[in-house]
Structure formats: C-alpha cells, structure tokens
Design a protein around this motif. Structure first.
Motif, mmCIF file in Angstrom:
data_model
loop_
_atom_site.group_PDB
_atom_site.id
_atom_site.type_symbol
_atom_site.label_atom_id
_atom_site.label_comp_id
_atom_site.label_asym_id
_atom_site.label_seq_id
_atom_site.Cartn_x
_atom_site.Cartn_y
_atom_site.Cartn_z
ATOM 1 N N GLY A 1 0.792 -1.229 0.000
ATOM 2 C CA GLY A 1 0.000 0.000 0.000
ATOM 3 C C GLY A 1 0.820 1.274 0.000
ATOM 4 O O GLY A 1 0.303 2.352 0.349
ATOM 5 N N HIS A 2 2.084 1.186 -0.409
ATOM 6 C CA HIS A 2 2.899 2.409 -0.474
ATOM 7 C C HIS A 2 2.227 3.400 -1.419
ATOM 8 O O HIS A 2 1.649 3.007 -2.430
ATOM 9 C CB HIS A 2 4.311 2.072 -0.961
ATOM 10 N N SER A 3 2.338 4.684 -1.116
ATOM 11 C CA SER A 3 1.626 5.693 -1.923
ATOM 12 C C SER A 3 2.087 5.676 -3.378
ATOM 13 O O SER A 3 1.320 6.017 -4.276
ATOM 14 C CB SER A 3 1.800 7.085 -1.329
ATOM 15 N N GLU A 4 3.348 5.252 -3.603
ATOM 16 C CA GLU A 4 3.810 5.192 -4.998
ATOM 17 C C GLU A 4 3.107 4.068 -5.750
ATOM 18 O O GLU A 4 2.884 4.169 -6.959
ATOM 19 C CB GLU A 4 5.337 5.045 -5.034
ATOM 20 N N ARG A 5 2.736 3.005 -5.066
ATOM 21 C CA ARG A 5 1.957 1.941 -5.718
ATOM 22 C C ARG A 5 0.489 2.366 -5.839
ATOM 23 O O ARG A 5 -0.176 2.073 -6.822
ATOM 24 C CB ARG A 5 2.080 0.617 -4.960
ATOM 25 N N GLY B 1 8.897 9.405 5.469
ATOM 26 C CA GLY B 1 8.838 10.634 4.670
ATOM 27 C C GLY B 1 9.987 11.541 5.062
ATOM 28 O O GLY B 1 9.938 12.195 6.109
ATOM 29 N N SER B 2 11.048 11.517 4.234
ATOM 30 C CA SER B 2 12.223 12.386 4.445
ATOM 31 C C SER B 2 12.843 12.237 5.829
ATOM 32 O O SER B 2 13.301 13.224 6.419
ATOM 33 C CB SER B 2 11.864 13.854 4.170
ATOM 34 N N MET B 3 12.854 11.027 6.367
ATOM 35 C CA MET B 3 13.558 10.817 7.630
ATOM 36 C C MET B 3 15.046 10.725 7.331
ATOM 37 O O MET B 3 15.465 10.030 6.397
ATOM 38 C CB MET B 3 13.074 9.549 8.344
ATOM 39 N N GLY C 1 10.867 3.756 11.825
ATOM 40 C CA GLY C 1 10.758 4.552 10.614
ATOM 41 C C GLY C 1 10.784 3.700 9.358
ATOM 42 O O GLY C 1 11.341 2.591 9.351
ATOM 43 N N LEU C 2 10.142 4.213 8.304
ATOM 44 C CA LEU C 2 10.254 3.628 6.970
ATOM 45 C C LEU C 2 11.050 4.650 6.166
ATOM 46 O O LEU C 2 10.586 5.774 5.937
ATOM 47 C CB LEU C 2 8.869 3.378 6.365
ATOM 48 N N ILE C 3 12.247 4.254 5.787
ATOM 49 C CA ILE C 3 13.210 5.207 5.253
ATOM 50 C C ILE C 3 13.531 4.898 3.798
ATOM 51 O O ILE C 3 13.959 3.778 3.478
ATOM 52 C CB ILE C 3 14.494 5.170 6.120
HETATM 53 P P1 PGA Z 1 11.898 8.996 1.702
HETATM 54 O O1 PGA Z 1 10.873 7.813 1.344
HETATM 55 O O2 PGA Z 1 12.570 8.628 3.004
HETATM 56 O O3 PGA Z 1 12.859 9.037 0.550
HETATM 57 O O4 PGA Z 1 11.102 10.238 1.834
HETATM 58 C C1 PGA Z 1 10.133 7.165 2.324
HETATM 59 C C2 PGA Z 1 9.219 6.138 1.687
HETATM 60 O O5 PGA Z 1 8.626 6.426 0.650
HETATM 61 O O6 PGA Z 1 9.055 5.023 2.200
#
Ligand code: PGA
Length: 253
Positions: A95-99, A212-214, A231-233
């Motif tokens: 469910g990543h926003s890019e998908r 998100g930009s961590m 975090g999801l990095i």
């Molecule tokens: P980002 O991406 O750390 O490059 O902002 C995070 C993500 O999309 O999981």
C-alpha cells in the motif's frame, strides 16, 4: 507495553548487482551487536536473493516492496507471497503511496494483499498517508482513518505482532519536508486510537512507523515520540552510514 522499534529501509527502484550498497550495508551491520531495535531492508525484487545472502547472519531482515494476492498462477509480471518467503523475506511493504498512485492500487486490493501475505507467514508494513491537498483542506485524520479501515485486515489473529502500520504523508516522501514532531505525534496517536477501536488491546503492540524524508538529522526527535515505533526510510536507506545513524537514534526499550 514496550514495542521494539523497527527501522525499515525502502530502496524503491534503486540498486544493481554491481553496486556495492548491499555489501557496504552488510559489512557495517556485522560490526554491531545487541541492537535494541529491529532492522529490515526492502530492495527491488531483482536484488532479494543476492541481498538475502549478503546480509545473512548480520541481524538484518529481508523484505519486499509488494506482492500479489495469489500463491501462483497466470499473473504475468507478479510475485507471490510464497515466492517472497522462498527467497528469504520475512517482511513485505504494502500500500505504499507510490503503488497507490503509479498502479492505481486501492484499499480493498491492499487489504487482500495484506491478508495473503500474513497468511503466507510474512509480516506486513502497511502504508497510509494523506496528500498535501488533503492536509491543506484539513482532511488529514479523515484520510488516514479511511485508508486504515479500508486496507487493514482486522480479523487476522496475528495482527498484533505481524502487522506494522507506516504513516507516510505523501507530501513528505522524497521532498525533504516533514510534518513537525507535534503533527506526527497527533496522527500516530489518532492511528493508535483507531487501531484500538478496530482490534482492541492488540493495538497496543502494533508498531507505528513514520516515513517521509527521515534523515540522521531529524530522526532523533521523531523516533522519540510516544506513538512512533520506528521509521520507513527511503532515500537515506540508500546510504548505509545514514541508515545506521538513523537506527542508532531509536530510543532504548
Ligand atoms: P523517503 O521515502 O525517506 O525518501 O522520503 C520514504 C518512503 O517512501 O518510504
């Protein structure tokens, strides 16, 4: 209850066999001991096998970035949860926003994928998050509530330990912009409350990641927030030193 922080790297569509990224990461991680946190790296499908072998014994888990809802069959170009297990994955991001944007994935498909992945024994990192327009129009909590309810498989028994929710404001991904710590905590506390309504006390052990930009420079404040459990990095996980510097800022259990 104490939730062990999870530091997850999402390499997205980056990395070739010839790159030294996997090797650098593995070398760096092998030096470390007794982490109070858990780490997982999610490379593109093409690197799963290689990276799995490279990081074996390093203490880092392997994850993928998507999966299909079926175990096998006539689904050209897709990868099943069983195949991910077969190659050594223990996690999958769904469910990543890019998908959601690039492939038009909606909540019901994401829920079906999450159910299939959990049934196959994978842990799921389920992503939700609002766009900038939604935040600007005051819909942040509503959007996250809708996505959570629509994509989270509530009847799964192992929901407490195998399900991880990642709050990723779409406007913060890859942009260098982040919400304030107070805004992040507000959304995470809201998600925790929603989880309690959905799955009761099991919600207490579900880890909520911020994404998100961590970066090493902002991770300390974010990871210290009471309802942030890791975090999801993306970008910063492509530099082993930065990824490790972020992980080290996880608060002790
Ligand atoms: P980002 O991406 O750390 O490059 O902002 C995070 C993500 O999309 O999981």
């Amino acid at each position: 209850m104490a939730r062990r922080p999870l530091i997850a790297g999402n390499w997205k569509m980056n990395g070739l066999l010839a790159d030294s990224l996997a090797d650098t990461l593995a070398t760096l991680m092998r030096k470390k001991q007794d982490w109070p946190f858990e780490m997982v790296v999610c490379p593109p499908f093409t690197l799963l096998h290689y990276l799995g072998k490279t990081i074996a014994g390093s203490g880092i888990a392997l994850g993928a970035q998507d999966c299909h809802i079926k175990e096998s069959g006539a689904h050209t170009g897709d990868i099943s949860p069983l195949m991910l297990k077969d190659v050594g994955c223990t996690y999958v991001i769904l469910g990543h926003s890019e998908r959601r944007m690039d492939h038009g994935e909606g909540d019901s498909l994401i829920m079906a994928k999450a159910k299939a992945a959990l049934a196959a024994g994978l842990k799921v990192i389920l992503c939700i998050g609002e766009t900038e327009a939604e935040r600007d129009s005051g819909k942040t909590l509503e959007v996250n509530q809708t996505q959570l309810k629509g994509s989270m498989p509530v009847e799964v028994e192992a929901a407490d330990t195998d399900l991880v929710i990642a709050y990723e404001p779409v406007w913060a991904i890859g942009t260098g912009r982040t919400p304030t710590d107070r805004e992040i905590q507000e959304v995470h506390a809201f998600i925790r409350k929603e989880l309690i309504a959905l799955i009761g006390t099991a919600a207490d052990s579900v880890r909520l990641l911020y994404g998100g930009s961590m970066k090493p420079g902002n991770a300390g404040g974010i990871l210290a927030l009471p309802d942030v459990d890791g975090g999801l990095i993306g970008g910063a996980s492509l530099k082993a030193e930065d990824f490790w510097a972020i992980a080290q800022q996880s608060p002790a259990l």
